[in-house]
Design an enzyme around this catalytic site. Structure first.
Site, PDB file in Angstrom:
ATOM      1  N   HIS A 105     -10.994   1.581  12.717  1.00  0.00           N
ATOM      2  CA  HIS A 105      -9.743   2.212  13.179  1.00  0.00           C
ATOM      3  C   HIS A 105      -8.650   2.087  12.119  1.00  0.00           C
ATOM      4  O   HIS A 105      -7.878   3.021  11.915  1.00  0.00           O
ATOM      5  CB  HIS A 105      -9.240   1.551  14.461  1.00  0.00           C
ATOM      6  CG  HIS A 105      -9.815   2.111  15.733  1.00  0.00           C
ATOM      7  ND1 HIS A 105      -9.780   3.442  16.056  1.00  0.00           N
ATOM      8  CD2 HIS A 105     -10.419   1.492  16.787  1.00  0.00           C
ATOM      9  CE1 HIS A 105     -10.333   3.623  17.248  1.00  0.00           C
ATOM     10  NE2 HIS A 105     -10.742   2.457  17.721  1.00  0.00           N
ATOM     11  N   HIS A 160     -15.879  -1.909  14.555  1.00  0.00           N
ATOM     12  CA  HIS A 160     -15.233  -0.797  15.260  1.00  0.00           C
ATOM     13  C   HIS A 160     -13.718  -0.818  15.008  1.00  0.00           C
ATOM     14  O   HIS A 160     -13.115   0.212  14.698  1.00  0.00           O
ATOM     15  CB  HIS A 160     -15.564  -0.938  16.754  1.00  0.00           C
ATOM     16  CG  HIS A 160     -14.928   0.070  17.661  1.00  0.00           C
ATOM     17  ND1 HIS A 160     -15.676   0.937  18.440  1.00  0.00           N
ATOM     18  CD2 HIS A 160     -13.626   0.339  17.946  1.00  0.00           C
ATOM     19  CE1 HIS A 160     -14.846   1.705  19.144  1.00  0.00           C
ATOM     20  NE2 HIS A 160     -13.605   1.362  18.868  1.00  0.00           N
ATOM     21  N   GLU A 161     -13.114  -1.999  15.109  1.00  0.00           N
ATOM     22  CA  GLU A 161     -11.651  -2.087  14.969  1.00  0.00           C
ATOM     23  C   GLU A 161     -11.206  -1.904  13.521  1.00  0.00           C
ATOM     24  O   GLU A 161     -10.182  -1.265  13.259  1.00  0.00           O
ATOM     25  CB  GLU A 161     -11.138  -3.429  15.515  1.00  0.00           C
ATOM     26  CG  GLU A 161     -11.386  -3.638  17.004  1.00  0.00           C
ATOM     27  CD  GLU A 161     -10.878  -2.505  17.885  1.00  0.00           C
ATOM     28  OE1 GLU A 161      -9.838  -1.914  17.565  1.00  0.00           O
ATOM     29  OE2 GLU A 161     -11.543  -2.211  18.896  1.00  0.00           O
ATOM     30  N   CYS A 189     -14.392   3.345  23.547  1.00  0.00           N
ATOM     31  CA  CYS A 189     -13.132   3.212  22.827  1.00  0.00           C
ATOM     32  C   CYS A 189     -12.004   3.597  23.769  1.00  0.00           C
ATOM     33  O   CYS A 189     -12.127   4.589  24.488  1.00  0.00           O
ATOM     34  CB  CYS A 189     -13.149   4.135  21.601  1.00  0.00           C
ATOM     35  SG  CYS A 189     -11.671   4.016  20.593  1.00  0.00           S
TER      36      CYS A 189
HETATM   37 ZN   LIG Z   1     -11.729   2.075  19.474  1.00  0.00          ZN
END
Ligand SMILES: [Zn+2]
Length: 193
Positions: free
Chosen positions: A149, A145-146, A103
């Site tokens: 976020h 993953h995004e 990341c």
């Molecule tokens: Zn990330």
């Protein structure tokens, strides 16, 4: 134009905040997207062994539900992105697979994270048109993953108690396993205080 200096890293508490939905796609939102792309590319240019595959707006300190993802993960010379506004996972499918994730907001640390290998996502594109994506493999991982976020979740949160999941990127570009009890368990950078 945003640069890698605009990218925030843990323990910045914004990384564990939920981002707000985008209403109108204003000039400010379009500028935000350009800043996210330039920051990702500037970061990549400063790293010898890594590719900047994607970024969420929170990672440059803007709590909006906007994600940019590289169009081509294989070719660093293709510096174009796809934009996803208000992205949402509509279906998690396939098998759970473990693979390495890094990341831009957690420097030099990598983790083996279990994710679904197939997902469906809906979002708006940069023109505000609804789009649907069925993603498999690495793209499915990147999107999970995004989208995490945008919900204030970082990948390490999924593997917090996994003793064998954490690695460090060495100067030679090789991953070396970290000592969980010594390096991870009480790591204030990763977990805050
Ligand atoms: Zn990330």
């Amino acid at each position: 134009m945003a640069t890698k200096e605009n990218i925030i890293t843990l323990p910045n508490p914004d990384l564990r905040q939920r981002s707000k939905r985008v209403g109108m796609i204003t000039d400010e939102v379009k500028q935000l997207i350009k800043d996210m792309e330039s920051a990702t590319l500037d970061w990549e240019d400063s790293r010898d062994h890594e590719v900047g595959v994607a970024l969420a707006a929170v990672q440059i300190g803007m709590l909006h539900r906007v994600v940019v993802v590289r169009n081509n993960f294989e070719d660093k010379n293709d510096r174009t992105f796809i934009t996803l506004i208000n992205p949402e996972i509509t279906k998690l499918e396939g098998e759970i697979e473990e693979d390495f994730e890094g990341c831009l907001s957690i420097l030099d640390t990598y983790g083996k994270v279990p994710r679904h290998n197939k997902i469906r996502v809906k979002a708006l594109n940069i023109h505000g048109k609804p789009i649907r994506i069925t993603a498999e493999g690495f793209l499915a991982r990147v999107l999970q993953h995004e989208i995490d976020h945008t919900n204030g979740v970082v990948y390490v949160d999924h593997i917090k108690n996994e003793k064998d999941a954490f690695y460090r990127l060495g100067p030679d570009g090789k991953l070396e396993k970290l000592d969980y009890d010594k390096d991870i368990k009480d790591n204030k950078t990763l977990w805050g205080k």
